[in-house]
Design an enzyme around this catalytic site. Sequence first.
Site, PDB file in Angstrom:
ATOM      1  N   SER A  20       0.824  -1.214   0.000  1.00 29.66           N
ATOM      2  CA  SER A  20       0.000   0.000   0.000  1.00 29.66           C
ATOM      3  C   SER A  20       0.852   1.256   0.000  1.00 29.66           C
ATOM      4  CB  SER A  20      -0.922  -0.002   1.219  1.00 29.66           C
ATOM      5  OG  SER A  20      -0.152  -0.050   2.417  1.00 29.66           O
ATOM      6  N   ASN A 107      -1.473  -2.137  13.678  1.00 26.84           N
ATOM      7  CA  ASN A 107      -2.920  -1.920  13.745  1.00 26.84           C
ATOM      8  C   ASN A 107      -3.282  -0.648  14.517  1.00 26.84           C
ATOM      9  OD1 ASN A 107      -2.963  -4.298  12.393  1.00 26.84           O
ATOM     10  ND2 ASN A 107      -3.838  -5.542  14.039  1.00 26.84           N
ATOM     11  N   HIS A 153     -39.894  24.785  -8.863  1.00 23.36           N
ATOM     12  CA  HIS A 153     -40.060  23.961 -10.084  1.00 23.36           C
ATOM     13  C   HIS A 153     -39.279  24.556 -11.259  1.00 23.36           C
ATOM     14  CE1 HIS A 153     -43.503  22.068  -7.947  1.00 23.36           C
ATOM     15  NE2 HIS A 153     -43.716  23.315  -7.557  1.00 23.36           N
ATOM     16  N   SER A 274     -14.270  25.993 -26.787  1.00 19.11           N
ATOM     17  CA  SER A 274     -14.461  24.722 -27.470  1.00 19.11           C
ATOM     18  C   SER A 274     -13.454  24.643 -28.598  1.00 19.11           C
ATOM     19  CB  SER A 274     -15.886  24.643 -28.016  1.00 19.11           C
ATOM     20  OG  SER A 274     -15.931  23.747 -29.113  1.00 19.11           O
ATOM     21  N   LYS A 280     -18.181  29.220 -28.242  1.00 16.19           N
ATOM     22  CA  LYS A 280     -18.486  28.674 -26.913  1.00 16.19           C
ATOM     23  C   LYS A 280     -17.673  29.316 -25.796  1.00 16.19           C
ATOM     24  CE  LYS A 280     -21.054  25.972 -26.102  1.00 16.19           C
ATOM     25  NZ  LYS A 280     -20.961  24.511 -26.116  1.00 16.19           N
ATOM     26  N   ASN A 282     -17.468  27.905 -21.979  1.00 12.68           N
ATOM     27  CA  ASN A 282     -18.041  26.819 -21.181  1.00 12.68           C
ATOM     28  C   ASN A 282     -17.700  26.929 -19.694  1.00 12.68           C
ATOM     29  OD1 ASN A 282     -19.095  25.647 -23.508  1.00 12.68           O
ATOM     30  ND2 ASN A 282     -17.209  24.501 -23.893  1.00 12.68           N
ATOM     31  N   GLU A 287     -18.992  22.575 -13.872  1.00 12.48           N
ATOM     32  CA  GLU A 287     -19.396  21.217 -14.242  1.00 12.48           C
ATOM     33  C   GLU A 287     -18.542  20.171 -13.526  1.00 12.48           C
ATOM     34  OE1 GLU A 287     -20.924  22.485 -18.698  1.00 12.48           O
ATOM     35  OE2 GLU A 287     -18.971  21.593 -18.459  1.00 12.48           O
ATOM     36  N   TYR A 314      -9.080  -6.054  13.509  1.00  8.72           N
ATOM     37  CA  TYR A 314      -8.486  -5.595  12.259  1.00  8.72           C
ATOM     38  C   TYR A 314      -8.542  -6.679  11.189  1.00  8.72           C
ATOM     39  CZ  TYR A 314      -5.171  -3.909   8.807  1.00  8.72           C
ATOM     40  OH  TYR A 314      -4.602  -3.504   7.632  1.00  8.72           O
ATOM     41  N   GLN A 319      -7.125  -1.702   4.907  1.00 10.89           N
ATOM     42  CA  GLN A 319      -6.091  -0.966   4.163  1.00 10.89           C
ATOM     43  C   GLN A 319      -6.711  -0.190   2.998  1.00 10.89           C
ATOM     44  OE1 GLN A 319      -1.935  -2.406   3.745  1.00 10.89           O
ATOM     45  NE2 GLN A 319      -2.563  -2.931   1.666  1.00 10.89           N
TER      46      GLN A 319
HETATM   47  N1  ARG Z   1      -0.913  -1.055   5.799  1.00  6.93           N
HETATM   48  C1  ARG Z   1      -1.836  -1.513   6.782  1.00  6.93           C
HETATM   49  C2  ARG Z   1      -3.162  -0.754   6.678  1.00  6.93           C
HETATM   50  O1  ARG Z   1      -3.167   0.277   6.119  1.00  6.93           O
HETATM   51  C3  ARG Z   1      -1.279  -1.326   8.152  1.00  6.93           C
HETATM   52  C4  ARG Z   1      -1.787  -2.304   9.139  1.00  6.93           C
HETATM   53  C5  ARG Z   1      -1.240  -3.631   8.861  1.00  6.93           C
HETATM   54  N2  ARG Z   1      -1.672  -4.563   9.858  1.00  6.93           N
HETATM   55  C6  ARG Z   1      -1.608  -5.905   9.688  1.00  6.93           C
HETATM   56  N3  ARG Z   1      -2.081  -6.628  10.623  1.00  6.93           N
HETATM   57  N4  ARG Z   1      -1.110  -6.442   8.603  1.00  6.93           N
HETATM   58  O2  ARG Z   1      -4.186  -1.208   7.152  1.00  6.93           O
END
Ligand code: ARG
Length: 457
Positions: A20, A107, A153, A274, A280, A282, A287, A314, A319
């Site tokens: 991540s 966690n 309306h 445009s 145009k 716009n 939007e 958890y 994530q």
């Molecule tokens: N990258 C994880 C998240 O965003 C961090 C927590 C990871 N915890 C675990 N038990 N693998 O949730």
Amino acid sequence: MWGGRFAGGPAAVMRAINSSIAVDRRLWRQDIAASKAHAAMLGAQGIISADDAAAIDRGLDAVAAEIAGGQLVEDEALEDIHMHVEHRLGELIGEAAGRLHTARSRNDQVATDFKLFVREAIDKALAAIDALEDALLDRAEEHAATIMPGFTHLQSGQPVTLGHHLMAYVAMLGRDRSRFGDARARLNECPLGSAALAGTSFPIDRDATAAALGFDRPTANSIDSVSDRDFVVDYLHAAALTSVHLSRLAEEIVLWASPQFGFVHLPDGWSTGSSIMPNKRNPDAAELVRGHCARIVGDLVALLVLLKGLPLAYAKDLQDDKPPLFDAHDLLMLSLAAMAGMVAELEFVPERMRAAAAAGHATATDLADWLAVAAGVPFREAHHIAGRVVAAADAAGKALDEMTIDELRAIDPRIGPDVLPLLSVESSVAARRSAGGTAPELVAAAVRAAREARGRR
Ligand code: ARG
């Protein structure tokens, strides 16, 4: 960092789906801050030595300086920002780095980091709401007496003042501000020290880490602490509703800027052309504010669905809480800034608005009101008489205030000459002085009240 019990490494796709860092690298400042608070507490409690705590603190500053300088090297194997920071700390200070993760888990770490991020996001949203409100208040003050059609309306109903219409958005933003404020107050309890889910056997001081990170108190339940993402939903809900309000204003700007309405001229800075139709002009920014709303609402729904059916505590699903929050936050900040810019610079066209307000006999209600008050006619009957006057005016090709008293009396002899001056759009709005009404002096007072309320915050 967790490989002790494994003989083989993860499959390449396992690594890819698990990583991540590309997303949560945005949490690096929060991660360093929470780690510094944790290390200081471990040192103060004698859980690690004062020397180790000091080395960790200096090391974290060095890591922070590197990341701030753009030197974070992403490595999928290190999964997330927490492991990247800790790994680099280890390279810089050696063995002491391994003591930082005492009495802590990713966690409670990620829950803490994310709360810090969302708290800051709320403060930024609140400041941006204030900036948009400033622009609305300035324009409402400038146009407290400018006449425009009030719609129901999307049909012209009764004349209103442009200032009053703009102040409707100030009222919405006031509720948005209050929702973000609620979210902030509810969020401000610190999960750090909940560890993986059960708490820890080390003699930690959760009050100390909570205070160091600006939280009001530690959270009450370690299981809830690592699985709770209500604060993300709270942010997204406040953001979604704010964005719905912005989208309604954006829609009005789109309509008003169309040649058919012609109520506003969009300055060059807020228009696009445009590539094929040179004529145009716009309203793309409006939007896109409307379009971004769809995405922010989607982000809220994503979080709600993510949490539904998740057993305690958890699970890695959590994530996936970050992309919707980051997306919504970025889109909301852009939307608020774009709306503030557009509102400040829109060129209103009062003549077009006044003409539209006067068209369609929009003061017929004033005639009915007069019959009810001055001639004692029951309102239902007064409404019917005013309707016949509208039909007669249509037939004569006149506006209501162009009808002669004889023409009016031919319809109902109880109509007196003193009603004529009340049938102009200016008289109509001036008469609407009931609390919360559209009369220019009430708009001016509402602007003053909003500015004073800001001063008190
Ligand atoms: N990258 C994880 C998240 O965003 C961090 C927590 C990871 N915890 C675990 N038990 N693998 O949730």
